[in-house]
Scaffold this active site. Structure first.
Site, PDB file in Angstrom:
ATOM      1  N   GLU A 160       7.808  34.911  19.043  1.00  0.00           N
ATOM      2  CA  GLU A 160       6.443  34.823  19.578  1.00  0.00           C
ATOM      3  C   GLU A 160       6.397  35.071  21.080  1.00  0.00           C
ATOM      4  OE1 GLU A 160       8.379  32.314  18.878  1.00  0.00           O
ATOM      5  OE2 GLU A 160       7.946  30.549  20.108  1.00  0.00           O
ATOM      6  N   CYS A 219      14.140  28.784  16.948  1.00  0.00           N
ATOM      7  CA  CYS A 219      14.806  28.057  18.031  1.00  0.00           C
ATOM      8  C   CYS A 219      15.343  26.706  17.555  1.00  0.00           C
ATOM      9  CB  CYS A 219      13.886  27.927  19.245  1.00  0.00           C
ATOM     10  SG  CYS A 219      14.777  27.449  20.749  1.00  0.00           S
ATOM     11  N   HIS A 272      12.872  33.448  20.502  1.00  0.00           N
ATOM     12  CA  HIS A 272      11.463  33.176  20.217  1.00  0.00           C
ATOM     13  C   HIS A 272      10.744  34.484  19.922  1.00  0.00           C
ATOM     14  CE1 HIS A 272      11.154  28.895  21.254  1.00  0.00           C
ATOM     15  NE2 HIS A 272      12.145  29.142  22.076  1.00  0.00           N
TER      16      HIS A 272
END
Lengths: 242, 196
Positions: free
Chosen positions: B180, B80, B178
């Site tokens: 994650e 990001c 992202h």
């Protein structure tokens, strides 16, 4: 999910709390079901309870691989830093921003607009939409639309709009007001309050031009399944992640 | 899963826990550090970031990390804002960045809502970090600035314009989304990074 002491509760018209389960467990369940994002609102956020909320955020972040927003009782950049460090992706602010609009720009500058969600609870009285605080109990005299435009200018990254007239009624979202807000600002608008069936969600996207729709009880009490809802929305040509 | 020493660069730029937890779910205890020696000796480095670009660059400067990052030799994954800071400059706060990728980060025009927030599909996938990912797969984005498509683009995404969803140059990898927070698709991408 409205959270109190680590458990989710959902009020009907913001009173009459009913227990809907363990927050971390529910979060994992919703992620697996295909929820795109989760929102935790700590409805009893007091200073003593901050630690409980941070611990909950940590537990959720450990468990979850989808984004989530945390709100309730946030009033300073320090509060936000603690929650983001615990693993929250975004924070939602409400009363503190009404009392001190500068907070929005402070947060946007420090953490970026993308993690600043402005939650607005509003009620329509005699045709005028007014911002309310404290779960709809405290009138502010502030016009809903003026507040939202100001919040965008100050750097809010997203609007979470809850109509107190619709919340808990299961009669559908406040689509006429939503579309007005959505066309007024250039940041995403999340519809909240009033979901009762799958058509209501489609209406919020098509008529209300919402960017996302939020619901609690219809999911908590398994009246609507997320997989079925997403399949249904796809048949209505609404882009969804399945 | 390969056991290895993964270091997440800590420069007070948010969301580090989420990345750490994502590796924990894969059975890897990543180290969060701002220590130059620790970072330099890692098998793999994660350069995360959530926040405002000029603020984040200042924070890198205060932690004396500006010269270190472009000089790293092991696989580095920017996420990001991390990805945007790996570019030359960014319009956010008119900030000079690390200059690893020869491109300037731009702000989305207001033709649609900004930030680009939510799940979106990837396109023009070029393997490597994105092995096994299909164009129909969704990843999670939250950003108001974007990296234009360049030679180093290994995946693109469409929102207002076609922009770089992921980049690679030598040992430097980056993704705008992202991983994650991107469900099972993100897990696969992190596994690919671990297995590089």
């Amino acid at each position: 999910m409205d959270v109190k002491d680590g458990r989710t509760v959902k009020g009907v018209n913001f009173v009459d709390l009913r227990d809907a389960g363990d927050a971390v467990e529910l979060a994992a369940y919703y992620a697996e079901q295909g929820a795109d994002e989760l929102v935790f609102l700590d409805i009893t956020a007091t200073h003593e309870k901050r630690k409980t909320l941070v611990e909950l955020v940590q537990k959720v972040a450990k468990e979850l691989n989808i984004p989530f927003t945390v709100g309730g009782g946030i009033s300073t950049p320090e509060d936000v830093g603690v929650l983001l460090n615990a693993g929250a992706d975004k924070v939602s602010i409400n009363s503190a921003a009404v009392r001190n609009p500068q907070l929005i720009s402070d947060l946007a500058k420090r953490f970026g607009s993308q993690c600043v969600v402005l939650a607005v609870d509003a009620k329509c009285v005699d045709g005028n939409w007014e911002v309310y605080l404290n779960g709809g109990r405290l009138s502010t005299g502030i016009d809903l639309f003026e507040w939202i435009v100001k919040a965008e200018q100050l750097g809010a990254g997203e609007i979470l709009f809850t109509s107190m007239n619709h919340d808990g009624t299961k009669n559908g979202f406040a689509n006429e007001t939503l579309v007005k807000i959505s066309e007024m600002v250039n940041i995403p608008v999340i519809a909240s309050g009033g979901a009762g069936n799958m058509e209501h969600f489609a209406d919020a996207f098509i008529e209300g031009k919402a960017d996302a729709a939020l619901a609690a009880s219809v999911f908590h009490f398994k009246e609507i399944g997320i997989p079925e809802l997403k399949k249904y929305l796809k048949t209505k040509n609404i882009p969804v992640r399945i | 899963m390969k056991k290895q020493n993964i270091v997440i660069i800590d420069y007070d730029a948010g969301n580090i826990q989420s990345v750490k937890y994502a590796f924990e779910r894969l059975g890897i205890t990543a180290i969060v550090s701002k220590d130059k020696e620790v970072i330099r000796n890692a098998d793999k480095v994660i350069f995360p970031g959530v926040g405002e670009a000029s603020w984040a660059m200042n924070s890198l400067k205060e932690n004396d990390l500006i010269d270190l990052i472009p000089d790293l030799k092991q696989p580095v994954l920017g996420i990001c804002l991390g990805m945007q800071l790996m570019c030359e400059t960014t319009e956010e706060g008119n900030t000079k960045a690390l200059g690893i990728f020869p491109v300037s980060v731009k702000r989305f025009t207001n033709e649609q809502k900004v930030p680009h927030m939510g799940w979106n599909q990837l396109d023009d996938l070029k393997g490597g970090l994105l092995n096994g990912i299909k164009p129909s797969d969704f990843t999670y984005f939250v950003h108001s600035y974007y990296v234009p498509v360049i030679e180093e683009t290994i995946a693109s995404c469409d929102y207002i314009v076609s922009f770089s969803a992921a980049l690679q140059k030598d040992n430097f990898y980056a993704c705008q989304f992202h991983p994650e927070k991107s469900g099972d698709v993100g897990v696969k991408i992190l596994e690919n990074f671990i297995n590089l």
